[in-house]
Design an enzyme around this catalytic site. Sequence first.
Site, PDB file in Angstrom:
ATOM      1  N   TRP A  72       7.769  10.365   2.810  1.00 44.98           N
ATOM      2  CA  TRP A  72       7.137   9.835   1.594  1.00 44.98           C
ATOM      3  C   TRP A  72       7.753   8.495   1.213  1.00 44.98           C
ATOM      4  O   TRP A  72       7.216   7.775   0.388  1.00 44.98           O
ATOM      5  CB  TRP A  72       7.262  10.839   0.437  1.00 44.98           C
ATOM      6  CG  TRP A  72       8.648  10.971  -0.147  1.00 44.98           C
ATOM      7  CD1 TRP A  72       9.820  11.086   0.538  1.00 44.98           C
ATOM      8  CD2 TRP A  72       9.000  10.987  -1.530  1.00 44.98           C
ATOM      9  NE1 TRP A  72      10.878  11.192  -0.326  1.00 44.98           N
ATOM     10  CE2 TRP A  72      10.410  11.136  -1.611  1.00 44.98           C
ATOM     11  CE3 TRP A  72       8.276  10.910  -2.711  1.00 44.98           C
ATOM     12  CZ2 TRP A  72      11.096  11.193  -2.825  1.00 44.98           C
ATOM     13  CZ3 TRP A  72       8.962  10.976  -3.916  1.00 44.98           C
ATOM     14  CH2 TRP A  72      10.353  11.109  -3.965  1.00 44.98           C
ATOM     15  N   ASP A  73       8.896   8.170   1.824  1.00 46.57           N
ATOM     16  CA  ASP A  73       9.541   6.884   1.577  1.00 46.57           C
ATOM     17  C   ASP A  73       8.520   5.748   1.700  1.00 46.57           C
ATOM     18  O   ASP A  73       8.560   4.774   0.953  1.00 46.57           O
ATOM     19  CB  ASP A  73      10.662   6.640   2.609  1.00 46.57           C
ATOM     20  CG  ASP A  73      11.708   7.752   2.640  1.00 46.57           C
ATOM     21  OD1 ASP A  73      11.335   8.908   2.459  1.00 46.57           O
ATOM     22  OD2 ASP A  73      12.895   7.434   2.868  1.00 46.57           O
TER      23      ASP A  73
ATOM     24  N   GLU B 299      16.160  17.521  -3.104  1.00 51.00           N
ATOM     25  CA  GLU B 299      16.278  18.510  -2.024  1.00 51.00           C
ATOM     26  C   GLU B 299      17.540  19.368  -2.105  1.00 51.00           C
ATOM     27  O   GLU B 299      17.759  20.201  -1.223  1.00 51.00           O
ATOM     28  CB  GLU B 299      16.209  17.794  -0.667  1.00 51.00           C
ATOM     29  CG  GLU B 299      14.841  17.176  -0.414  1.00 51.00           C
ATOM     30  CD  GLU B 299      14.825  16.250   0.798  1.00 51.00           C
ATOM     31  OE1 GLU B 299      15.911  15.866   1.271  1.00 51.00           O
ATOM     32  OE2 GLU B 299      13.718  15.904   1.240  1.00 51.00           O
TER      33      GLU B 299
ATOM     34  N   LYS C 231      19.896  15.608  -6.412  1.00 50.35           N
ATOM     35  CA  LYS C 231      20.022  14.577  -5.382  1.00 50.35           C
ATOM     36  C   LYS C 231      19.305  13.306  -5.781  1.00 50.35           C
ATOM     37  O   LYS C 231      19.726  12.208  -5.450  1.00 50.35           O
ATOM     38  CB  LYS C 231      19.434  15.127  -4.074  1.00 50.35           C
ATOM     39  CG  LYS C 231      19.637  14.232  -2.870  1.00 50.35           C
ATOM     40  CD  LYS C 231      19.095  14.913  -1.608  1.00 50.35           C
ATOM     41  CE  LYS C 231      19.344  14.067  -0.365  1.00 50.35           C
ATOM     42  NZ  LYS C 231      18.729  14.663   0.826  1.00 50.35           N
ATOM     43  N   GLN C 232      18.160  13.468  -6.422  1.00 55.61           N
ATOM     44  CA  GLN C 232      17.456  12.307  -6.950  1.00 55.61           C
ATOM     45  C   GLN C 232      16.643  12.714  -8.169  1.00 55.61           C
ATOM     46  O   GLN C 232      16.316  13.877  -8.343  1.00 55.61           O
ATOM     47  CB  GLN C 232      16.608  11.618  -5.893  1.00 55.61           C
ATOM     48  CG  GLN C 232      15.649  12.504  -5.131  1.00 55.61           C
ATOM     49  CD  GLN C 232      15.044  11.728  -3.967  1.00 55.61           C
ATOM     50  OE1 GLN C 232      14.835  10.544  -4.079  1.00 55.61           O
ATOM     51  NE2 GLN C 232      14.756  12.396  -2.874  1.00 55.61           N
TER      52      GLN C 232
END
Length: 732
Positions: A334-335, A484, A595-596
Amino acid sequence: MTDLWAVTHTQFDPQHLQHAETIFTIGNGYLSTRGAFEEGYPGDERATLLHGVFDDAPMVMTELVNAPDWLALTIRLNGERFSLAQGTLEAFEQTLDLKTGVLTRTVRWRSPAGDGATLKFERFASLANEHLLLLRCTVTPEFEGLLEIHAALDAHAYNEHGAYRLAHWHWLDQGERRKAAYLLVRTHGTGLKLAGALRCQINGTAVQAQDMWHATMVPTQVVQLEVKAGQPVVAEKFVALVTSRDVEVDRLVDTAVEHVTAVTTWEAALAAQTAAWQAEWERCNVIVEGDDEAQLALRFNLFQMLIAAPRHDDRVNIGAKTLSGFGYCGHSFWDTEIFMLPLFSYTSPHIARNLLTYRWRNLPGARAKARANGFEGAQFPWESAATGEEVTPTWVPHFADRTQLVRIWTGDIELHISADIAYAAQQYWQVTGDDEWFIQQGAELILDTAKFWASRAEWHPDRAGVPPAAGGVYEYRDVIGPDEYHEHVDNNFYTNRMAQWNLQTALHTLAWLKNQAPDKAQQLIGQLDLSEQRLAHWQAVIDKLYLPVQPNGLIEQFDGYFQLREIDAAALEPRSQSFQQIFGIAGANEVQGIKQPDVLILLHLLRSEFSAALVRVNYDYYTPRTDHTYGSSLGPAIMAIMACEVGLPADAYEHFRRAVRADLHDVRGNADDGIHAASAAGTWQVMAFGFAGLRLTPDGWHLHPRLPQHWKRLSFKFCYRGEWQTVDLTQE
Ligand code: BGC
């Protein structure tokens, strides 16, 4: 004054060799070559990676293949091999000129026996002819005697896997044609063929002897020269690479030879290169005044994106580490859609279109994945390579204990990528107004992913008392969201809301198509079975999807997140490990550290649908819970944009700095593996959407500038619906 177009190292640092190789990657959108030294160095990770040239590999399924090494250049001074691993290094400078894409290294070296020379190496991957690679070495000897140069095309190239290396090339043929050496090889598993051609010329002194060595896999031109002190000798090496992805197999060798013999002079090729790069910067340059570090770093990040961007191929995508390293094997995530696409949609629509068309071409793979999982529509793979099948490894060695295997679930249950692709398709269309592409391809992407989401939604009739649909809701259970560290969660808010957006947008798309392109609408209705009954079901999922928001606007990242153990991130400092490394894989699942910034990314994507107050509440809640330094490199750019949104300029700048320095300063300690592409392209988003506050609304584009305090000026261009726009901001 520092050159704000050049990245320079003035010290040779063997401890950080591979980091420097990543930074000094050059390329042209067809291939990239890491900045390894021509003569080699123990422990280097020399690599040239070509878009789309994948081969099978154990554990990781498929990986981009390290192409034959075109850099190989052995130089002997009076019989002694030039190498920085021996003799004395008297001066060193390596510079990447971002304006022209030329990498230069100047070295003054003395052999163990005392023969000295200055060697200047220059190289570039031609942007004007993407099959062409050029290298030249100017040797100015301080001695009189024999200079020997071996210029090879070396197919003993390996893919590095930490504990082992993998060789992918199978020899087919080599020889000479039209004074060029050629080589023909094939990948073991996928059977892709690659032809390379090599030609050398020497200027400055009479050649004593010239020969071609036909060592199998390594055609090599050998030249011997008598040199005099102070008289420079220039060796030029021209290489062409062509694969069976580009031309018919029986034309491969001839095509490579044609490319390499068509080069007249280094200067002519360089002039074409400079002109081609000028056109790139004309579109993409960003000007920052008042912050030299940010200026240079932004250009560096843009350069790395531009050399990774396929200009003439819509069957490939950009990997999470571009083409600059072995990390993630060249797979795309998805980056691309969420982090890289905006840069291209706004500055380089032709590139954005290629990237999206790659997804459209891979719809059959996405449909097969949905079917195999018992669903309908298109479920895109979490990791994607040549064919669009799922290529996420199922097991990988544990990062701390390589005797243990870890189950990777992202390929099974990280679903949001399907909505992310639909989102990018719609954004591209909004920015460019490219109706033709949208009708032919974009609409199908949006409709078929919506079909997947509707079939994946689960109805829970007895989820009592939860809005919006007391008495029953649709849910997405057992998923992984962008964060994640938490696997197998229910109702990840990012996933649910993006799924809902996908479904809503699909209904709008179909209505628009019926109006604007009725034939296409009819075709898709038939092909995708978009019956009235199905569309009614989509509407029901939209209306009854479980999307709880607390009265104060706080959003729970997923069911039960608020009940997880809180962590005191500040108390863990100073640290050099991620939350997941500190708490362990299972442990990280049990705590709130993320994580994000999952929820904040959603608020960024669908910003206009949420109030400023809601954004603030969530920003304040999730910021201290996010692993900014060692979590995902995707996070900081979004954090910076959201900090701008909530009016915290100092925080915004700190997050921006983390993103823009990610590779130049190896912030996470893993830049060896390649450029962090999402972070690199994300810095453009911070600049445009954060600092300039660029937003599109149905009536056009608007700015809401909030430049960092010390910036005097920010200027850039973008193309809105076919017309170039210039933004030029100062503090006033
Ligand atoms: C991140 C993902 C990302 C992937 C590739 C992972 O560490 O969590 O969001 O897509 O890296 O960059």
